[in-house]
Design a protein around this motif. Structure first.
Motif, short mmCIF file in Angstrom:
data_model
loop_
_atom_site.label_atom_id
_atom_site.label_comp_id
_atom_site.label_asym_id
_atom_site.label_seq_id
_atom_site.Cartn_x
_atom_site.Cartn_y
_atom_site.Cartn_z
N THR A 151 14.38 -11.87 8.80
CA THR A 151 15.76 -11.35 8.91
C THR A 151 16.50 -11.48 7.58
N GLY A 152 16.00 -12.35 6.69
CA GLY A 152 16.77 -12.74 5.52
C GLY A 152 17.72 -13.87 5.89
N ARG A 192 23.55 -15.42 5.09
CA ARG A 192 24.54 -14.83 4.19
C ARG A 192 24.10 -13.48 3.61
N MET A 193 22.85 -13.13 3.82
CA MET A 193 22.38 -11.83 3.35
C MET A 193 22.44 -10.77 4.46
N PHE A 194 22.90 -11.18 5.65
CA PHE A 194 22.87 -10.28 6.81
C PHE A 194 23.53 -8.93 6.54
N SER A 222 10.75 -10.82 14.30
CA SER A 222 9.75 -11.86 14.11
C SER A 222 9.78 -12.32 12.65
N PHE A 223 9.03 -13.36 12.34
CA PHE A 223 9.10 -13.94 10.99
C PHE A 223 7.98 -14.96 10.85
N ALA A 280 15.65 -20.65 6.64
CA ALA A 280 16.80 -19.74 6.51
C ALA A 280 16.39 -18.36 6.01
N ASP A 281 15.52 -18.29 4.99
CA ASP A 281 15.22 -16.95 4.46
C ASP A 281 14.35 -16.15 5.43
N GLU A 282 13.60 -16.83 6.28
CA GLU A 282 12.78 -16.12 7.27
C GLU A 282 13.61 -15.66 8.48
N CYS A 283 14.54 -16.51 8.95
CA CYS A 283 15.20 -16.17 10.23
C CYS A 283 16.66 -16.59 10.31
#
Ligand SMILES: [Fe+2]
Ligand SMILES: [Fe+2]
Length: 250
Positions: free
Chosen positions: A45-46, A49-51, A71-72, A77-80
């Motif tokens: 998902t990133g 804060r990058m949403f 999925s991830f 945090a950077d995955e989900c």
């Protein structure tokens, strides 16, 4: 910051955001992969804060509310990080992950119950796309780690495996093993474990034609050979660590 969108295999889009402040001067990229299908799937998902950036990038391919699966690789945090923002935005979406991730974290962290995938279980996405979930515990890190393999395009969504620095092209046919070894030397991000080489070699048996890296370019070519070379490097590291341990206890 801007998110770049490229189709790296038929119906698979790489959404890439480059952050120059991480590991300067090379910088570091964060990639999500969107599989276009009757039931679209977003892999990573990133960070939370990058949403807004990732949502806008997804909207260039499909209406974000249409997303069905999230999925991830593992729970970081950077995955989900924006998993719940996605669950809020896309009313029919559901997180899908392995037994360990669901039992340890996602049954609690996700705002709706996740779909638990057994090792080797597939989801039929429709439109000719089908993803298989594969457990890769502690590889490259995190107990709950797993990857996904999209069968029609031979694309391995390989998460943090082959992590490299910089902001290369979206899709390359050149070397991804050398830069991955250099990044491992720099970050020491992997949980070096005795099964690591075997786990990565088992992915090579899929003979993927595309490797979709979370941090780096996507690779087109003989994915099996690249995975075997990566496995060899981790086996070398494991042997060296064991030799040093033997010296320490002697
Ligand atoms: Fe990670
Ligand atoms: Fe990552």
């Amino acid at each position: 910051m801007k998110t770049q969108v490229d189709e790296i295999a038929v119906g698979i889009y790489r959404l890439s955001t480059f952050v120059p402040d991480i590991a300067p001067p090379a910088g570091f990229a964060f990639n999500q992969f969107l599989i276009l299908a009757d039931e679209p799937l977003l892999f990573h998902t990133g960070p939370r804060r990058m949403f807004p950036l990732v949502r806008e990038a997804v909207s260039r391919v499909l209406p974000p509310e249409r997303l069905r699966w999230i999925s991830f690789g593992h729970v970081e945090a950077d995955e989900c990080g924006s998993m719940n923002e996605w669950l809020g935005l896309a009313p029919h979406s559901q997180v899908a992950h392995g037994d360990t991730a669901c039992s340890v974290s996602l049954n609690d962290l996700a705002d709706r119950p996740p779909r638990l995938l057994r090792n080797g279980e597939s989801i039929e996405l429709g439109g000719g796309k089908r993803v298989r979930y594969i457990d890769t515990p502690h590889t490259p890190h995190a107990w709950e780690s797993g990857v996904m393999y999209e069968e029609s395009t031979g694309t391995l969504l390989c998460g943090d495996l082959f992590t490299q620095l910089g902001n290369g092209p979206a899709l390359i046919e050149g070397d991804i093993v050398g830069p991955a070894i250099a990044a491992e030397d720099l970050f020491r991000y992997s949980s070096l474990n005795p099964d690591m080489g075997r786990t990565i070699r088992s992915l090579a048996a899929l003979a993927p034609r595309r490797l979709a890296l979370m941090h780096g370019p996507s690779f087109a070519g003989d994915g099996g050979s690249a995975l075997r070379a990566l496995a060899e490097d981790y086996e070398r590291r494991a042997r060296r660590a064991e030799a040093m341990r033997q010296v320490a206890v002697a």
